[in-house]
Design a protein around this motif. Sequence first.
Motif, PDB file in Angstrom:
ATOM      1  N   ALA A  55      -6.977   4.864   7.121  1.00 47.02           N
ATOM      2  CA  ALA A  55      -7.469   6.252   7.183  1.00 47.02           C
ATOM      3  C   ALA A  55      -7.079   7.004   5.915  1.00 47.02           C
ATOM      4  CB  ALA A  55      -6.898   6.960   8.419  1.00 47.02           C
ATOM      5  N   ASN A  56      -5.872   6.751   5.438  1.00 39.77           N
ATOM      6  CA  ASN A  56      -5.420   7.387   4.200  1.00 39.77           C
ATOM      7  C   ASN A  56      -6.270   6.956   3.010  1.00 39.77           C
ATOM      8  OD1 ASN A  56      -3.711   7.054   1.572  1.00 39.77           O
ATOM      9  ND2 ASN A  56      -2.807   8.780   2.686  1.00 39.77           N
ATOM     10  N   LEU A  57      -6.540   5.662   2.935  1.00 41.54           N
ATOM     11  CA  LEU A  57      -7.347   5.111   1.841  1.00 41.54           C
ATOM     12  C   LEU A  57      -8.731   5.741   1.815  1.00 41.54           C
ATOM     13  CD1 LEU A  57      -7.463   2.872  -0.360  1.00 41.54           C
ATOM     14  CD2 LEU A  57      -8.083   1.260   1.467  1.00 41.54           C
ATOM     15  N   MET A  58      -9.272   5.995   3.002  1.00 43.37           N
ATOM     16  CA  MET A  58     -10.634   6.539   3.092  1.00 43.37           C
ATOM     17  C   MET A  58     -10.704   8.022   2.725  1.00 43.37           C
ATOM     18  SD  MET A  58     -12.247   4.323   6.200  1.00 43.37           S
ATOM     19  CE  MET A  58     -13.926   4.886   5.863  1.00 43.37           C
ATOM     20  N   ILE A  59      -9.533   8.672   2.601  1.00 41.80           N
ATOM     21  CA  ILE A  59      -9.532  10.036   2.059  1.00 41.80           C
ATOM     22  C   ILE A  59      -9.975   9.988   0.593  1.00 41.80           C
ATOM     23  CG2 ILE A  59      -8.072  12.020   1.428  1.00 41.80           C
ATOM     24  CD1 ILE A  59      -6.331  11.267   3.910  1.00 41.80           C
ATOM     25  N   PHE A  60      -9.554   8.939  -0.109  1.00 38.55           N
ATOM     26  CA  PHE A  60      -9.947   8.789  -1.522  1.00 38.55           C
ATOM     27  C   PHE A  60     -11.396   8.306  -1.637  1.00 38.55           C
ATOM     28  CE2 PHE A  60      -5.311   8.220  -1.427  1.00 38.55           C
ATOM     29  CZ  PHE A  60      -4.931   9.172  -2.359  1.00 38.55           C
ATOM     30  N   TYR A  61     -11.731   7.275  -0.894  1.00 37.84           N
ATOM     31  CA  TYR A  61     -13.081   6.686  -0.942  1.00 37.84           C
ATOM     32  C   TYR A  61     -13.486   6.263   0.473  1.00 37.84           C
ATOM     33  CZ  TYR A  61     -12.919   6.593  -6.006  1.00 37.84           C
ATOM     34  OH  TYR A  61     -12.846   6.970  -7.310  1.00 37.84           O
ATOM     35  N   SER A  62     -14.465   6.964   1.036  1.00 36.70           N
ATOM     36  CA  SER A  62     -14.924   6.572   2.369  1.00 36.70           C
ATOM     37  C   SER A  62     -15.984   5.478   2.262  1.00 36.70           C
ATOM     38  CB  SER A  62     -15.512   7.778   3.100  1.00 36.70           C
ATOM     39  OG  SER A  62     -16.643   8.260   2.400  1.00 36.70           O
ATOM     40  N   HIS A  63     -16.573   5.337   1.056  1.00 39.48           N
ATOM     41  CA  HIS A  63     -17.688   4.392   0.911  1.00 39.48           C
ATOM     42  C   HIS A  63     -17.853   4.035  -0.563  1.00 39.48           C
ATOM     43  CE1 HIS A  63     -21.708   2.807   0.627  1.00 39.48           C
ATOM     44  NE2 HIS A  63     -22.241   3.912   0.178  1.00 39.48           N
ATOM     45  N   ASN A  64     -17.046   3.109  -1.026  1.00 39.22           N
ATOM     46  CA  ASN A  64     -17.245   2.608  -2.393  1.00 39.22           C
ATOM     47  C   ASN A  64     -17.486   1.099  -2.377  1.00 39.22           C
ATOM     48  OD1 ASN A  64     -14.588   1.930  -1.835  1.00 39.22           O
ATOM     49  ND2 ASN A  64     -13.814   2.403  -3.895  1.00 39.22           N
ATOM     50  N   LYS A  66     -10.588 -16.466   2.857  1.00 35.23           N
ATOM     51  CA  LYS A  66     -11.162 -16.435   4.204  1.00 35.23           C
ATOM     52  C   LYS A  66     -10.297 -15.662   5.190  1.00 35.23           C
ATOM     53  CE  LYS A  66     -13.595 -20.822   3.746  1.00 35.23           C
ATOM     54  NZ  LYS A  66     -13.885 -22.131   4.359  1.00 35.23           N
ATOM     55  N   THR A  67      -8.978 -15.665   4.959  1.00 34.83           N
ATOM     56  CA  THR A  67      -8.042 -15.054   5.913  1.00 34.83           C
ATOM     57  C   THR A  67      -7.791 -13.597   5.537  1.00 34.83           C
ATOM     58  OG1 THR A  67      -6.973 -17.201   6.175  1.00 34.83           O
ATOM     59  CG2 THR A  67      -5.739 -15.268   6.935  1.00 34.83           C
ATOM     60  N   PRO A  68      -8.046 -12.661   6.455  1.00 34.51           N
ATOM     61  CA  PRO A  68      -7.819 -11.244   6.129  1.00 34.51           C
ATOM     62  C   PRO A  68      -6.331 -10.937   5.975  1.00 34.51           C
ATOM     63  CG  PRO A  68      -9.188 -11.477   8.103  1.00 34.51           C
ATOM     64  CD  PRO A  68      -8.605 -12.828   7.803  1.00 34.51           C
ATOM     65  N   VAL A  69      -6.036  -9.909   5.196  1.00 34.30           N
ATOM     66  CA  VAL A  69      -4.710  -9.302   5.199  1.00 34.30           C
ATOM     67  C   VAL A  69      -4.827  -8.002   5.982  1.00 34.30           C
ATOM     68  CG1 VAL A  69      -4.014 -10.375   3.027  1.00 34.30           C
ATOM     69  CG2 VAL A  69      -5.143  -8.126   2.986  1.00 34.30           C
ATOM     70  N   THR A  70      -3.701  -7.313   6.208  1.00 34.50           N
ATOM     71  CA  THR A  70      -3.770  -6.116   7.052  1.00 34.50           C
ATOM     72  C   THR A  70      -3.185  -4.879   6.357  1.00 34.50           C
ATOM     73  OG1 THR A  70      -1.623  -6.526   8.110  1.00 34.50           O
ATOM     74  CG2 THR A  70      -3.567  -7.491   9.182  1.00 34.50           C
ATOM     75  N   LEU A  71      -3.790  -3.744   6.675  1.00 34.13           N
ATOM     76  CA  LEU A  71      -3.181  -2.425   6.469  1.00 34.13           C
ATOM     77  C   LEU A  71      -3.115  -1.816   7.871  1.00 34.13           C
ATOM     78  CD1 LEU A  71      -5.045  -0.728   3.415  1.00 34.13           C
ATOM     79  CD2 LEU A  71      -3.106  -2.299   3.345  1.00 34.13           C
ATOM     80  N   SER A  72      -2.248  -0.848   8.077  1.00 39.18           N
ATOM     81  CA  SER A  72      -2.229  -0.162   9.378  1.00 39.18           C
ATOM     82  C   SER A  72      -3.450   0.755   9.472  1.00 39.18           C
ATOM     83  CB  SER A  72      -0.949   0.647   9.527  1.00 39.18           C
ATOM     84  OG  SER A  72      -0.953   1.728   8.603  1.00 39.18           O
ATOM     85  N   GLN A  73      -3.795   1.140  10.702  1.00 37.67           N
ATOM     86  CA  GLN A  73      -4.898   2.105  10.917  1.00 37.67           C
ATOM     87  C   GLN A  73      -4.657   3.366  10.099  1.00 37.67           C
ATOM     88  OE1 GLN A  73      -7.742   1.892  12.165  1.00 37.67           O
ATOM     89  NE2 GLN A  73      -7.804   0.541  13.960  1.00 37.67           N
ATOM     90  N   GLU A  74      -3.400   3.794  10.069  1.00 40.01           N
ATOM     91  CA  GLU A  74      -3.044   5.008   9.334  1.00 40.01           C
ATOM     92  C   GLU A  74      -3.280   4.821   7.822  1.00 40.01           C
ATOM     93  OE1 GLU A  74       1.057   5.914   9.812  1.00 40.01           O
ATOM     94  OE2 GLU A  74       0.803   8.072   9.445  1.00 40.01           O
ATOM     95  N   GLN A  75      -2.903   3.655   7.319  1.00 40.08           N
ATOM     96  CA  GLN A  75      -3.106   3.392   5.883  1.00 40.08           C
ATOM     97  C   GLN A  75      -4.593   3.317   5.531  1.00 40.08           C
ATOM     98  OE1 GLN A  75      -0.631  -0.179   5.568  1.00 40.08           O
ATOM     99  NE2 GLN A  75       0.880   0.970   4.353  1.00 40.08           N
ATOM    100  N   TYR A 114       0.829  -1.209   0.000  1.00 36.99           N
ATOM    101  CA  TYR A 114       0.000   0.000   0.000  1.00 36.99           C
ATOM    102  C   TYR A 114       0.863   1.259   0.000  1.00 36.99           C
ATOM    103  CZ  TYR A 114      -3.543   3.459   0.765  1.00 36.99           C
ATOM    104  OH  TYR A 114      -4.348   4.565   0.606  1.00 36.99           O
ATOM    105  N   ASP A 115       1.968   1.253   0.741  1.00 42.72           N
ATOM    106  CA  ASP A 115       2.881   2.413   0.733  1.00 42.72           C
ATOM    107  C   ASP A 115       3.387   2.695  -0.684  1.00 42.72           C
ATOM    108  OD1 ASP A 115       2.674   3.111   3.369  1.00 42.72           O
ATOM    109  OD2 ASP A 115       4.486   2.048   4.012  1.00 42.72           O
TER     110      ASP A 115
END
Lengths: 208, 208
Positions: free
Chosen positions: A183-192, A172-181, A123-124
């Motif tokens: 939050a950053n992603l949701m600047i682009f799309y909060s609800h898509n 079935k198994t989730p992958v992870t982004l950090s809370q910060e990442q 993601y970075d």
Amino acid sequence: MEKLDYAAQDKWPRVSGNMQSPIALSDDLVVKNDFQTALSFNYNHIANYVRDTGAGIEVGLKGQAQLGNRPFSLKQFHIHTPSEHTINQQSYDAEIHFVHEAIDGRLAVVAAVVRAGNASATYDAVLQHMNETTNFEIPVNDIIPEDKEYYHYIGSLTTPPLTENVEWYVLKTPVTLSQEQIANLMIFYSHNNRDLQSLNDRTIVSSN
Amino acid sequence: MEKLDYAAQDKWPRVSGNMQSPIALSDDLVVKNDFQTALSFNYNHIANYVRDTGAGIEVGLKGQAQLGNRPFSLKQFHIHTPSEHTINQQSYDAEIHFVHEAIDGRLAVVAAVVRAGNASATYDAVLQHMNETTNFEIPVNDIIPEDKEYYHYIGSLTTPPLTENVEWYVLKTPVTLSQEQIANLMIFYSHNNRDLQSLNDRTIVSSN
């Protein structure tokens, strides 16, 4: 018995719209699979664009995958926030869609749900190349879980034209982004994320 | 870049109707396949009904098949006169459709085109049990060609509801009914073949 009228073919009813995605996945609904169809991925580690399509952030990445015992080519991956599918009533922070096509035009999407946790180097890298058309390295392996058990069903694209010819493999198994990442992603799309669609008479298959 | 309106999902356009069957198959259009997907059939030799569905003569036969590297179950077979698909501009006297379903609900039809030639013991058995619900023996092997090379594409059912989720495997080698059997078949249906549909942007794959 009434005979089908072959002289009025243009009046025949055509059914569609009953196999849409996303859906609510649940262990209560699944039929266990009875043959080996392990997923395998051989994706490139060089992406060649990042763009905002208006429906989400999309990354140009190619590669190969073996899905349902057949070879598919990766076309791109993109991200929805929050997740589109739910798994056992649970929604996730995001969902990554790896969109594939087979030689016969068959589409198959592998979905990885995302929860908050360790930061993703992929993601970075994506963020650093936002709206660029340039080659750049991404690890990829941190957005595909090691455990590749999945739910499988036949659905649709989740954005227009909502084409109903899509094989879904939701890991079935989730992958992870950090809370910060996240939050950053949701600047682009909060609800898509598209609304959940009816299962109708479809079958959900589980890989184990 | 205009963003997709997630608040107006019910207004999103949904495309369908571009992947219908039958189509005109042609060697000029095919893309060669690049992986081994030989078809294999393990059908029962006992059928359990023959009925006129209003769309054609249908025979209750079960069994297993390996299609596109995955297991499918045979549901029934039925007959269209004349053929629905054309192969290199050629129409045939009839076309037999073996309708299969996979565990995920995926439909696949194997089609055998029919020309006049040797009589079929299978057709004789079907005719003897017309409109009966009773177990009877059929050889089956005389309505499946020995050479199982095929054209493959993604299309639809050819009768309502014309569902677009169907894998087609059209066998290249015709099987035969006698002239007398073909004439008999046409007493039931002289014309139950759907019009040819547009290929649109679909790919036809050839097995060899």
